[in-house]
Write a protein that holds these residues in place. Sequence first.
Motif, mmCIF file in Angstrom:
data_model
loop_
_atom_site.group_PDB
_atom_site.id
_atom_site.type_symbol
_atom_site.label_atom_id
_atom_site.label_comp_id
_atom_site.label_asym_id
_atom_site.label_seq_id
_atom_site.Cartn_x
_atom_site.Cartn_y
_atom_site.Cartn_z
ATOM 1 N N SER A 95 59.736 17.184 -1.801
ATOM 2 C CA SER A 95 58.458 18.024 -2.618
ATOM 3 C C SER A 95 58.721 17.724 -4.233
ATOM 4 C CB SER A 95 58.588 19.284 -2.524
ATOM 5 O OG SER A 95 57.586 19.974 -3.248
ATOM 6 N N PRO A 96 57.845 16.667 -4.926
ATOM 7 C CA PRO A 96 58.117 16.612 -6.408
ATOM 8 C C PRO A 96 57.582 17.956 -7.020
ATOM 9 C CG PRO A 96 56.099 15.549 -5.356
ATOM 10 C CD PRO A 96 56.756 16.045 -4.189
ATOM 11 N N ILE A 97 57.096 18.900 -6.260
ATOM 12 C CA ILE A 97 56.536 20.181 -6.853
ATOM 13 C C ILE A 97 57.728 21.174 -7.258
ATOM 14 C CG2 ILE A 97 55.437 22.264 -6.569
ATOM 15 C CD1 ILE A 97 52.778 20.568 -6.019
ATOM 16 N N VAL A 98 58.594 21.073 -6.013
ATOM 17 C CA VAL A 98 59.855 21.761 -6.014
ATOM 18 C C VAL A 98 60.728 21.216 -7.112
ATOM 19 C CG1 VAL A 98 61.726 22.913 -4.572
ATOM 20 C CG2 VAL A 98 59.285 22.722 -3.757
ATOM 21 N N ASP A 99 61.033 20.052 -6.864
ATOM 22 C CA ASP A 99 61.949 19.323 -7.772
ATOM 23 C C ASP A 99 61.448 19.576 -9.476
ATOM 24 O OD1 ASP A 99 63.470 17.964 -5.696
ATOM 25 O OD2 ASP A 99 62.161 16.108 -5.971
ATOM 26 N N ALA A 100 60.514 19.632 -9.531
ATOM 27 C CA ALA A 100 59.761 19.957 -10.914
ATOM 28 C C ALA A 100 60.249 21.387 -11.453
ATOM 29 C CB ALA A 100 58.559 19.848 -11.168
ATOM 30 N N LEU A 101 59.998 22.306 -10.464
ATOM 31 C CA LEU A 101 60.514 23.809 -10.599
ATOM 32 C C LEU A 101 61.821 23.978 -10.871
ATOM 33 C CD1 LEU A 101 58.117 25.192 -7.783
ATOM 34 C CD2 LEU A 101 57.844 25.771 -10.370
ATOM 35 N N ILE A 102 62.669 23.191 -10.148
ATOM 36 C CA ILE A 102 64.066 23.274 -10.318
ATOM 37 C C ILE A 102 64.547 22.696 -11.483
ATOM 38 C CG2 ILE A 102 66.266 22.209 -9.409
ATOM 39 C CD1 ILE A 102 65.179 22.264 -6.372
ATOM 40 N N ARG A 103 63.900 21.650 -12.169
ATOM 41 C CA ARG A 103 64.283 21.130 -13.397
ATOM 42 C C ARG A 103 63.942 22.076 -14.537
ATOM 43 N NH1 ARG A 103 62.026 16.247 -11.035
ATOM 44 N NH2 ARG A 103 60.023 16.771 -12.399
ATOM 45 N N ALA A 104 62.716 22.770 -14.386
ATOM 46 C CA ALA A 104 62.184 23.760 -15.435
ATOM 47 C C ALA A 104 63.336 24.982 -15.384
ATOM 48 C CB ALA A 104 60.931 24.126 -15.027
ATOM 49 N N SER A 105 63.585 25.416 -14.269
ATOM 50 C CA SER A 105 64.657 26.419 -14.067
ATOM 51 C C SER A 105 65.822 26.274 -14.972
ATOM 52 C CB SER A 105 64.885 26.980 -12.714
ATOM 53 O OG SER A 105 65.386 28.005 -12.764
ATOM 54 N N ASN B 171 51.190 20.499 -0.864
ATOM 55 C CA ASN B 171 52.106 19.283 -0.125
ATOM 56 C C ASN B 171 51.345 17.922 -0.432
ATOM 57 O OD1 ASN B 171 52.938 17.630 1.909
ATOM 58 N ND2 ASN B 171 53.609 19.420 3.026
ATOM 59 N N PRO B 172 51.943 17.212 -1.251
ATOM 60 C CA PRO B 172 51.119 15.923 -1.578
ATOM 61 C C PRO B 172 50.919 14.909 -0.328
ATOM 62 C CG PRO B 172 53.162 16.298 -3.166
ATOM 63 C CD PRO B 172 52.985 17.471 -2.003
ATOM 64 N N THR B 173 51.972 15.197 0.723
ATOM 65 C CA THR B 173 51.653 14.370 2.011
ATOM 66 C C THR B 173 50.334 14.910 2.599
ATOM 67 O OG1 THR B 173 54.149 14.108 1.957
ATOM 68 C CG2 THR B 173 52.847 13.701 3.916
ATOM 69 N N THR B 174 50.271 16.053 3.120
ATOM 70 C CA THR B 174 49.194 16.528 4.018
ATOM 71 C C THR B 174 48.092 16.391 3.297
ATOM 72 O OG1 THR B 174 49.854 18.861 3.241
ATOM 73 C CG2 THR B 174 50.710 17.873 5.418
ATOM 74 N N SER B 175 48.089 16.409 1.690
ATOM 75 C CA SER B 175 46.863 16.370 0.857
ATOM 76 C C SER B 175 45.984 15.122 1.196
ATOM 77 C CB SER B 175 47.120 16.421 -0.566
ATOM 78 O OG SER B 175 47.718 15.349 -1.134
ATOM 79 N N ARG B 176 46.857 14.092 1.928
ATOM 80 C CA ARG B 176 45.950 12.582 2.063
ATOM 81 C C ARG B 176 45.626 12.807 3.201
ATOM 82 N NH1 ARG B 176 47.439 7.879 -0.282
ATOM 83 N NH2 ARG B 176 48.477 8.117 -2.396
ATOM 84 N N ILE B 177 45.613 13.722 4.310
ATOM 85 C CA ILE B 177 44.957 13.792 5.713
ATOM 86 C C ILE B 177 44.112 15.084 5.767
ATOM 87 C CG2 ILE B 177 46.385 12.313 6.556
ATOM 88 C CD1 ILE B 177 48.202 14.534 7.753
ATOM 89 N N TYR B 178 44.249 16.051 4.956
ATOM 90 C CA TYR B 178 43.667 17.340 5.363
ATOM 91 C C TYR B 178 42.694 17.469 3.831
ATOM 92 C CZ TYR B 178 47.364 19.932 7.674
ATOM 93 O OH TYR B 178 48.374 19.878 8.883
ATOM 94 N N THR B 179 41.325 18.016 4.368
ATOM 95 C CA THR B 179 40.499 17.997 3.204
ATOM 96 C C THR B 179 40.783 19.809 2.741
ATOM 97 O OG1 THR B 179 38.682 18.996 4.708
ATOM 98 C CG2 THR B 179 38.556 16.817 4.302
ATOM 99 N N ASP B 180 40.603 19.629 1.288
ATOM 100 C CA ASP B 180 40.983 20.886 0.804
ATOM 101 C C ASP B 180 40.371 20.826 -0.551
ATOM 102 O OD1 ASP B 180 42.173 23.020 2.071
ATOM 103 O OD2 ASP B 180 43.914 21.643 2.356
ATOM 104 N N MET B 181 40.144 22.220 -1.228
ATOM 105 C CA MET B 181 39.712 22.116 -2.612
ATOM 106 C C MET B 181 40.844 22.882 -3.724
ATOM 107 S SD MET B 181 35.676 23.074 -2.320
ATOM 108 C CE MET B 181 34.463 21.718 -2.152
ATOM 109 N N SER B 182 40.644 22.111 -4.862
ATOM 110 C CA SER B 182 41.574 22.812 -5.952
ATOM 111 C C SER B 182 40.763 22.894 -7.063
ATOM 112 C CB SER B 182 42.421 21.584 -6.183
ATOM 113 O OG SER B 182 43.655 21.534 -5.496
#
Length: 693
Positions: free
Chosen positions: A373-383, A454-465
């Motif tokens: 997860s690049p998102i969790v990695d970024a949160l870890i760096r920020a902390s 989740n960047p991986t499932t975001s390629r196969i799930y339709t969702d809104m942001s």
Amino acid sequence: MPKDLTSPDLYFNRELSWLKFNTRVLAQAKDSSLPPLERMKFIAIYGTNLDEFYMIRVAGLKALFKARIQETAIDKMTPTEQLEAIHKTLHREQRTLESSYKEIMKDLKSHNVTIKGYPKLSDRQKEIIKDEFFEQIYPVIMPIAIDATHPFPHLNNLSFALALKFEDRKGNIKHGLIRIPRILPRFLEVGHCFVPIESVVDHFSTELFSGFKRVSSTPFRVTRNADIEIEEEEADDFMEMLEEGIRSRNRGTLVRLELMEGADEELVEFLTTHLKLDSHDIYYYKIPLNLGTLWHIVGQKKLAHLTLPTYTPKTLPPFDDNSDIFEAIEKKDVLLYHPYESFDPIVNFIEEASKDPNTLSMRMTLYRVGKNSPIVDALIRASQDGKQVTVLVELKARFDEENNLHWAKALEDAGAHVIYGITGLKVHAKIAQITKRKGSKLQSYLHLGTGNYNPTTSRIYTDMSYFTTKKEFNQDATKFFHFITGFSDHTTLKRLIIAPTDIKPKLISLIEEESSHKEKGFIILKANSLVDPDIIQALYKASMKGCKIELIIRGICTLKPAVDGVSDNISVYSIIGKYLEHPRIYYFKHDKNECYISSADLMPRNLIRRIEIMTPIVEPHLQKKIKQILSLQLQDSKLRWKLKNSGEYKQVKQGDKIVNNHDILEEFVTKIYDKAQKDSSEYINKRVLKGKK
């Protein structure tokens, strides 16, 4: 005489409705207009879905039966009746599954792609597989003898193994097992030929049981109850208790045995005697077991030409020029529709905030984030960089508990403030808030979504942001995070609507208000599931007043449409295709906001047992975007199925014109992207030419 809206006749059974959904998944495997591996993908999904259904839903029904509980839902079907109907449906559907598989294999053969057991290989192929067996498999697997001194071993959930019958030199019959660990590949490869591992292990089984003559064998697979029960009120260390719960999954009650058709009867008796399973729960297949592992073949890059073309999500304005994402959000609210529009802006939102020295705090919820997860990695760096990072990691996200435990510990080790869920509730809301210092003031930026980070499932799930800097929305977000990190058992927000307290009453109120417009009223609800009886009854009442209601429900729907005098004005559709339909969108024609997006499905578990968020979309241009998407889906004549009063679904066909909303949206977004790129290029060229002058 007023209608009794609680009558069982007005409701479909939840479990049988889910089976209809999986039948629609299987129907995609029969669609000869799709490439063969695209069809095989749907067989893999069908199998994986069925595994989870047995592990959770069938296991739950068996537990209710054992506890002698008779009525479980508003449809009044007993656990016994449901189990009998499930077994009957699945045993009948097995013929469709097997014929679909054979059709796909015939199609693949025309492309020189085959699945062959070891005995059917050429001599050259056998030599290659033999070498691989002794180098890669033989050192890993173990023979397990079963006799008076060697008891039948414990088999973990979803264990895949071979049961074997041998004869010793004196003619005595012996039984043994060979477990096939998940770390080994499901298929061994020789060019475009895929060899099931069990056929290879079977052939060389006498190398493991030396001195014995092999008489017969059968591959088999077991499924156990995998629902984790945790007494949260009694948990001194919730993480430790959850870890124990994950381990207990492999000790759950057996609920299913899968075997190959034609298996030696004495071997079957040997297995069933030890496993103690009801005959209804034994399934004999003519095709390879463990259908979910067909992804091994579907995912082959060398065979990509046998799937649908991969669509690359596009980054559209205002996020397409690599400028400051936060400045773009400050200028106007943004609504993205994944996977047509890229998930990258969400990742950038977190990553850029983690690097910015002006970022003071980062808060978000995490439900299913994936392994890398690049998102969790970024949160870890920020902390680690000293920013205030607060993350709610929902440890109770089913089948993601282990992964979430890993990320929770990593975040905590980095110094982040981690909340491990809320006692008695799952936190399913998708929300992230960034607060920065801008001069002498603080500025907050908010992301609200319908799907996981989740960047991986975001390629196969339709969702809104949805991105916004609206003050009231951000004030609500701050209050929401205070609510989940503190002791408060209730909070009221001004603009955002939350469950378990407010979403259900709000939806019922919106339905009632729209129904007051009678024949002029119009409601569209798009969700994964519709089960909640109170919501259904509100829709029935609205229909009885003349309000038109269109429901786009991908999976379970227990509402019964087209009942005279009750649901005449309700149509129910399901869309099944290349992408998994995942957003929850609630539209009410006469409401001032018109459109709402949410993380919450229309189920009791979401509305009263989870923390969810429903977000009003107030900008006219964003409302228009949502209405266009819903309108397109309601015109789909390729992927749309209509629910009939009988409970069956029929694929919608509208003349000769084929409307595939997935294809149209891919093309539409690509055109916008290409135009933006062209306009940008022309602008740059003009500036360059102007500079030369």
